[in-house]
Design a protein around this motif. Structure first.
Motif, short mmCIF file in Angstrom:
data_model
loop_
_atom_site.label_atom_id
_atom_site.label_comp_id
_atom_site.label_asym_id
_atom_site.label_seq_id
_atom_site.Cartn_x
_atom_site.Cartn_y
_atom_site.Cartn_z
N SER A 71 0.83 -1.21 0.00
CA SER A 71 0.00 0.00 0.00
C SER A 71 0.86 1.25 0.00
N ASP A 86 -14.23 -0.52 -3.46
CA ASP A 86 -13.94 -1.68 -2.62
C ASP A 86 -15.21 -2.48 -2.37
N ARG A 123 -8.26 -1.50 -2.81
CA ARG A 123 -7.71 -2.76 -2.31
C ARG A 123 -8.63 -3.92 -2.67
N GLN A 140 -1.44 -0.92 -3.95
CA GLN A 140 -2.54 0.03 -3.83
C GLN A 140 -1.95 1.43 -3.94
#
Length: 214
Positions: free
Chosen positions: A9, A19, A90, A114
């Motif tokens: 991330s 998401d 994500r 991400q």
């Protein structure tokens, strides 16, 4: 545990609608019926374009705003190229990881990151190929964004990008509605993209494809 894909991330953000709706999005973009009715095109075209990108070189490839890799996963699984796959969601990347896992083993040489497409966390000049599918129509000031993608390329590298464009009657109306809802930028035509970047633009239905060198 060692076979679990790791999602790095570089984007500190709360859960988004992408998401929560990753599975719905994945089903929609992969639907032949939806793509034919809404955009006059076919997911097989997206996969073929992704295949061109993957086959264009042997070195590292970066996919930006990859979503669930619905269009690119098949070509990735058939290639040994090092990959870096990014998306802000994500949840999307988790589904991409599933697509790139065969017999319980994640594809080797793959990083899932991400990251924000407008602030990529990589040094410039690190990739032979950059792929950005179905994203340019979301960007209002598209030329600086494309310049940012091209900055990721090594000398001689190539950017492969696609964008929905105003072309078919149904697709143009749909794009107009989405623009008024604030979901995407002002609809552009394929000719506008060609003039803006000075390259030929292929089009099928409402999807345009362009390739730019570095």
């Amino acid at each position: 545990m060692g076979s679990e894909p790791i999602i790095e991330s570089a984007w500190d953000a709360p859960e988004t609608v992408y998401d929560r709706g990753a599975a719905t999005y994945d089903a929609m973009v992969g639907s032949r019926l939806y793509n034919r009715l809404a955009w006059g095109t076919d997911p097989a075209d997206y996969a073929a374009f992704a295949g061109e990108a993957v086959a264009s070189a042997d070195g590292p490839l970066l996919e930006v705003a990859a979503g669930t890799c619905a269009a690119s996963a098949e070509a990735y699984l058939a290639s040994p190229r090092p990959l870096v796959i990014t998306d802000r969601s994500r949840g999307m990347l988790a589904l991409a990881a599933q697509r790139l896992t065969v017999a319980g083993r994640p594809r080797s040489g793959t990083r899932l990151v991400q990251a924000d497409a407008f602030a990529l966390p990589f040094p410039p000049g690190g990739f032979d190929t950059v792929l950005c599918l179905g994203f340019l129509h979301l960007v209002e000031d598209v030329a600086p964004f494309v310049d940012g993608l091209r900055a990721q390329l090594r000398p001689g590298g190539r950017l492969f990008a696609s964008s929905l464009v105003a072309a078919t009657p149904v697709g143009t109306r749909y794009l107009g509605v989405l623009h008024r809802l604030g979901e995407l930028a002002r609809p552009r035509t394929a000719d506008e993209l060609a003039d803006l970047f000075g390259v030929p633009v292929r089009r099928r239905g409402s999807m345009a494809y362009l390739t730019l060198g570095n």
